[in-house]
Design an enzyme around this catalytic site. Structure first.
Site: not given
Length: 166
Positions: A58, A60, A86, A88, A113, A127
């Site tokens: 994602s 990129e 984490t 991240h 998006h 989803r």
């Protein structure tokens, strides 16, 4: 997912428009399906062409969305980011959102998006537009991007001078 207030995703008349779709390969079983749904949505809206590009993850998505924008009327970014233990997740989500927003504003092209940012893979499946899913993000993001491209086109057409002396 909020599950309320969605405007709906009925096809719009996007005859002649070109859609770019960029999707991450992470969680490919979901993103592959989301790409298929995005292409089906573009066809249902009578888009002239769909250009599909795939990237590793994602993070990129924004740079490839930026590369697609000059040749497309609208761009759809698709991916899946699942929260881990984490920071991240937060970094990736912020980077992707900020990057896609910047591409849209810098190019004047809608960039949808369609990145699922979820706590679990089950939420992502719900989803991703699979049979029985509550949402179909590939389809909805594509229709939204095309709808925005049409709104931009209408605004541009309305701004053109009409009459004598112009």
């Amino acid at each position: 997912m909020a599950g309320f207030g969605e405007p709906g995703a009925d096809p719009v008349d996007a005859t002649g428009l070109v859609v770019g779709v960029v999707a991450a390969r992470w969680h490919g079983e979901l993103t592959d399906h989301m790409v298929d749904r995005a292409v089906e949505a573009a066809r249902a809206c009578d888009a002239r062409d769909v250009v599909v590009a795939r990237v590793a993850g994602s993070v990129e998505l924004p740079v490839v969305a930026q590369a697609l924008a000059p040749r497309c009327d609208a761009v759809v970014a698709l991916g899946v980011v699942v929260r881990g233990s984490t920071a991240h997740f937060d970094l990736v989500c912020r980077s992707v959102t900020d990057g896609l927003t910047r591409v849209s504003l810098d190019t004047g092209k809608p960039v949808a998006h369609g990145v699922l940012t979820v706590e679990t893979l089950d939420q992502a499946r719900d989803r991703a537009g699979l049979p029985g899913s509550a949402e179909d993000k590939g389809w909805a993001a594509t229709v939204a991007a095309l709808d925005a491209a049409l709104a931009i086109r209408r605004l541009a057409d309305a701004a053109r001078p009409v009459g004598f002396g112009h």
